[in-house]
Motif scaffolding. Sequence first.
Motif, PDB file in Angstrom:
ATOM      1  N   THR A  27      20.331  10.258 -25.016  1.00 20.44           N
ATOM      2  CA  THR A  27      19.538  10.080 -25.478  1.00 20.44           C
ATOM      3  C   THR A  27      19.449   8.176 -25.711  1.00 20.44           C
ATOM      4  N   LEU A  28      21.029   8.626 -26.742  1.00 22.08           N
ATOM      5  CA  LEU A  28      21.357   7.080 -26.692  1.00 22.08           C
ATOM      6  C   LEU A  28      21.950   6.246 -25.241  1.00 22.08           C
ATOM      7  N   LYS A  29      22.091   6.884 -24.259  1.00 22.59           N
ATOM      8  CA  LYS A  29      22.471   6.377 -22.799  1.00 22.59           C
ATOM      9  C   LYS A  29      21.409   5.537 -22.561  1.00 22.59           C
ATOM     10  N   ASN A  30      20.174   6.705 -22.482  1.00 22.94           N
ATOM     11  CA  ASN A  30      18.898   5.964 -21.786  1.00 22.94           C
ATOM     12  C   ASN A  30      17.877   5.163 -22.652  1.00 22.94           C
ATOM     13  N   ALA A  31      18.808   5.217 -23.816  1.00 24.42           N
ATOM     14  CA  ALA A  31      17.979   4.457 -25.293  1.00 24.42           C
ATOM     15  C   ALA A  31      18.622   3.127 -24.540  1.00 24.42           C
ATOM     16  N   LEU A  32      19.469   3.143 -24.998  1.00 26.95           N
ATOM     17  CA  LEU A  32      20.124   1.373 -24.297  1.00 26.95           C
ATOM     18  C   LEU A  32      20.356   0.819 -22.535  1.00 26.95           C
ATOM     19  N   THR A  36      13.214   1.631 -25.321  1.00 26.80           N
ATOM     20  CA  THR A  36      12.341   2.381 -25.877  1.00 26.80           C
ATOM     21  C   THR A  36      11.337   3.771 -25.027  1.00 26.80           C
ATOM     22  N   ARG A  37      11.268   2.706 -24.216  1.00 25.89           N
ATOM     23  CA  ARG A  37      10.064   3.767 -23.517  1.00 25.89           C
ATOM     24  C   ARG A  37      11.374   4.791 -22.116  1.00 25.89           C
ATOM     25  N   GLY A  38      13.323   4.405 -22.331  1.00 29.45           N
ATOM     26  CA  GLY A  38      13.876   5.074 -21.181  1.00 29.45           C
ATOM     27  C   GLY A  38      14.453   6.288 -22.407  1.00 29.45           C
ATOM     28  N   GLY A  39      14.497   6.037 -23.862  1.00 27.06           N
ATOM     29  CA  GLY A  39      14.952   6.794 -24.634  1.00 27.06           C
ATOM     30  C   GLY A  39      13.795   7.993 -24.759  1.00 27.06           C
ATOM     31  N   LEU A 165      15.316  13.363 -32.590  1.00 27.70           N
ATOM     32  CA  LEU A 165      16.334  12.741 -31.120  1.00 27.70           C
ATOM     33  C   LEU A 165      15.242  11.637 -31.767  1.00 27.70           C
ATOM     34  N   LEU A 166      13.553  11.612 -32.106  1.00 30.79           N
ATOM     35  CA  LEU A 166      12.863  10.571 -32.072  1.00 30.79           C
ATOM     36  C   LEU A 166      13.438   9.889 -33.798  1.00 30.79           C
ATOM     37  N   VAL A 167      14.013  10.901 -34.700  1.00 26.88           N
ATOM     38  CA  VAL A 167      14.362   9.841 -35.708  1.00 26.88           C
ATOM     39  C   VAL A 167      15.706   8.571 -35.451  1.00 26.88           C
ATOM     40  N   LEU A 168      16.475   8.837 -34.584  1.00 27.30           N
ATOM     41  CA  LEU A 168      17.980   8.796 -33.853  1.00 27.30           C
ATOM     42  C   LEU A 168      16.989   7.273 -32.989  1.00 27.30           C
ATOM     43  N   MET A 169      15.690   7.462 -32.451  1.00 22.95           N
ATOM     44  CA  MET A 169      15.232   6.654 -31.213  1.00 22.95           C
ATOM     45  C   MET A 169      15.035   5.160 -32.358  1.00 22.95           C
ATOM     46  N   ALA A 170      14.229   5.497 -32.899  1.00 24.77           N
ATOM     47  CA  ALA A 170      14.094   4.273 -34.296  1.00 24.77           C
ATOM     48  C   ALA A 170      15.064   3.815 -34.809  1.00 24.77           C
ATOM     49  N   LEU A 171      16.458   4.246 -35.231  1.00 26.12           N
ATOM     50  CA  LEU A 171      16.901   4.201 -36.108  1.00 26.12           C
ATOM     51  C   LEU A 171      17.951   3.021 -34.790  1.00 26.12           C
ATOM     52  N   VAL A 172      17.953   3.674 -33.705  1.00 26.58           N
ATOM     53  CA  VAL A 172      18.476   2.394 -32.666  1.00 26.58           C
ATOM     54  C   VAL A 172      17.815   1.452 -32.171  1.00 26.58           C
ATOM     55  N   HIS A 173      16.343   0.774 -32.044  1.00 29.59           N
ATOM     56  CA  HIS A 173      15.019   0.752 -32.350  1.00 29.59           C
ATOM     57  C   HIS A 173      15.090  -0.717 -33.138  1.00 29.59           C
TER      58      HIS A 173
END
Length: 207
Positions: A27-32, A36-39, A165-173
């Motif tokens: 998830t982190l790899k694709n989010a970076l 956001t769309r990739g993640g 994983l969605l929460v993690l995505m929000a933190l990354v954003h």
Amino acid sequence: MTWSSYGTYLVFVVLVVLAPGPDTMVTLKNALAGGTRGGLLAVFGIAVGNLAQGTAVALGLGTLIVRSQPLFTTLRWAGVVYLCYLGVQALRSARRGDYGMLDAIGSRASGFRRWREGFLSNITNPKVLALYLSVLPQFLDPVRSTAWDALLLAYTVAVLGALWLLVLMALVHRVRAWLQRRRVRRSLDAVTGSALIGFGIALAAEG
């Protein structure tokens, strides 16, 4: 299955979901790399893989897979190879550090590729299957429980896993600007790549 036993199961699942694993790293790899769309697409692929494995266990197919040694071994080694492949990709990105070019390529990457990375990283991980097989029976009454009870327990893992994983995505954003700094991103790619290869080696060693 009582609400009390389901509550105990929820506590256990939350602890399992919060533990970092291949799904977190993918998830982190694709989010970076894909934003956001990739993640989100990677998370969706992971969720589909989780649902597939949970359904297989709930309907009794998971036991057949585990008992078929050639099939289970093939699945395990497919997971080893794929995790190491993703890890090497991340390490190559860290070594090059040319994120302007990589982001341009990443932005053109198909959504299916992002989804596929998430799906394959989960579906080829026999640890997920083994988790379902070892945990679900402990919370099911062999006399009273039905296939619907088993599906409820299995899908709980998939849903809570996707939510985390969605929460993690929000933190990354929220810290995306800081994460996009070249030095920080190279460090994250190096850590992510090393972790993915480490998970692959650990999976191989379990044979």
